[in-house]
Design a protein around this motif. Structure first.
Motif, mmCIF file in Angstrom:
data_model
loop_
_atom_site.group_PDB
_atom_site.id
_atom_site.type_symbol
_atom_site.label_atom_id
_atom_site.label_comp_id
_atom_site.label_asym_id
_atom_site.label_seq_id
_atom_site.Cartn_x
_atom_site.Cartn_y
_atom_site.Cartn_z
ATOM 1 N N GLU A 8 0.918 -1.163 0.102
ATOM 2 C CA GLU A 8 0.112 -0.237 -0.135
ATOM 3 C C GLU A 8 0.812 1.157 0.068
ATOM 4 N N LYS A 9 0.634 2.146 -0.735
ATOM 5 C CA LYS A 9 1.160 3.532 -0.733
ATOM 6 C C LYS A 9 0.583 4.600 -0.089
ATOM 7 N N ASN A 10 -0.751 4.941 -0.194
ATOM 8 C CA ASN A 10 -1.427 6.096 0.475
ATOM 9 C C ASN A 10 -2.105 5.640 1.472
ATOM 10 N N LEU A 11 -2.029 5.509 2.839
ATOM 11 C CA LEU A 11 -2.674 5.040 3.842
ATOM 12 C C LEU A 11 -3.031 6.236 4.646
ATOM 13 N N PRO A 12 -3.925 6.264 5.265
ATOM 14 C CA PRO A 12 -4.280 7.472 6.126
ATOM 15 C C PRO A 12 -3.624 7.664 7.481
ATOM 16 N N SER A 13 -3.305 8.989 7.876
ATOM 17 C CA SER A 13 -2.628 9.036 9.004
ATOM 18 C C SER A 13 -3.193 8.547 10.172
ATOM 19 N N THR A 14 -4.581 8.156 10.164
ATOM 20 C CA THR A 14 -5.173 7.448 11.304
ATOM 21 C C THR A 14 -4.519 6.116 11.504
ATOM 22 N N LEU A 15 -3.562 5.443 10.800
ATOM 23 C CA LEU A 15 -2.968 4.165 10.947
ATOM 24 C C LEU A 15 -2.052 4.504 12.339
ATOM 25 N N ALA A 16 -1.839 5.511 12.526
ATOM 26 C CA ALA A 16 -1.073 5.666 13.878
ATOM 27 C C ALA A 16 -1.850 4.892 14.992
ATOM 28 N N ALA A 17 -3.151 4.930 14.859
ATOM 29 C CA ALA A 17 -3.722 4.271 16.081
ATOM 30 C C ALA A 17 -3.507 2.850 16.321
ATOM 31 N N VAL A 18 -2.955 2.033 15.375
ATOM 32 C CA VAL A 18 -2.834 0.832 15.308
ATOM 33 C C VAL A 18 -1.555 0.613 16.317
ATOM 34 N N VAL A 19 -0.785 1.415 16.436
ATOM 35 C CA VAL A 19 0.548 1.373 17.250
ATOM 36 C C VAL A 19 0.605 0.888 18.467
ATOM 37 N N ALA A 20 -0.293 1.583 19.304
ATOM 38 C CA ALA A 20 -0.550 1.052 20.694
ATOM 39 C C ALA A 20 -1.258 -0.384 20.892
ATOM 40 N N PRO A 21 -2.122 -0.837 20.038
ATOM 41 C CA PRO A 21 -2.476 -2.120 20.259
ATOM 42 C C PRO A 21 -1.156 -3.350 19.703
ATOM 43 N N LEU A 22 -0.551 -2.718 18.686
ATOM 44 C CA LEU A 22 0.346 -3.393 18.469
ATOM 45 C C LEU A 22 1.604 -3.933 19.492
ATOM 46 N N TYR A 23 1.922 -2.789 19.980
ATOM 47 C CA TYR A 23 2.878 -2.722 21.319
ATOM 48 C C TYR A 23 2.198 -3.731 22.488
ATOM 49 N N SER A 24 0.678 -3.827 22.529
ATOM 50 C CA SER A 24 0.296 -4.714 23.600
ATOM 51 C C SER A 24 0.441 -6.138 22.881
ATOM 52 N N CYS A 25 0.446 -6.403 21.653
ATOM 53 C CA CYS A 25 0.648 -7.754 21.096
ATOM 54 C C CYS A 25 2.143 -8.265 21.424
ATOM 55 N N LEU A 26 3.138 -6.999 21.374
ATOM 56 C CA LEU A 26 4.484 -7.557 21.707
ATOM 57 C C LEU A 26 4.501 -8.114 23.134
#
Length: 87
Positions: free
Chosen positions: A21-39
């Motif tokens: 994917e090339k153009n993704l919305p800036s709201t993708l940043a909302a995925v970072v915190a749950p991603l850290y939980s998965c770690l």
């Protein structure tokens, strides 16, 4: 068990789809915190898949966003996540 399977499927989908994917919305940043939980998940499979998704997410949201989200974590968690982000 279902939650574990769902998390693995979502992480796998992110790992597969986001690199092309090339153009993704800036709201993708909302995925970072749950991603850290998965770690920190109890499941080794989830942790491994989350580690694979970190660089993919970082390509889209940027290193600064990843670090800002990491700084919002508890002190113990920050050391774990920063070592993964910086590598």
């Amino acid at each position: 068990m279902a939650n574990f399977v769902c998390i693995l499927q979502v992480l796998g989908w992110l790992e597969e789809k986001l690199p092309v994917e090339k153009n993704l919305p800036s709201t993708l940043a909302a995925v970072v915190a749950p991603l850290y939980s998965c770690l920190e998940d109890r499941s080794g499979d989830v942790r491994k898949k989350a580690q694979a998704v970190v660089p993919v997410i970082m390509q889209h949201v940027g290193w600064d966003t990843m670090v800002k989200q990491a700084n919002k974590l508890k002190v113990r968690q920050i050391h774990v996540h920063r070592s993964i982000i910086i590598v």
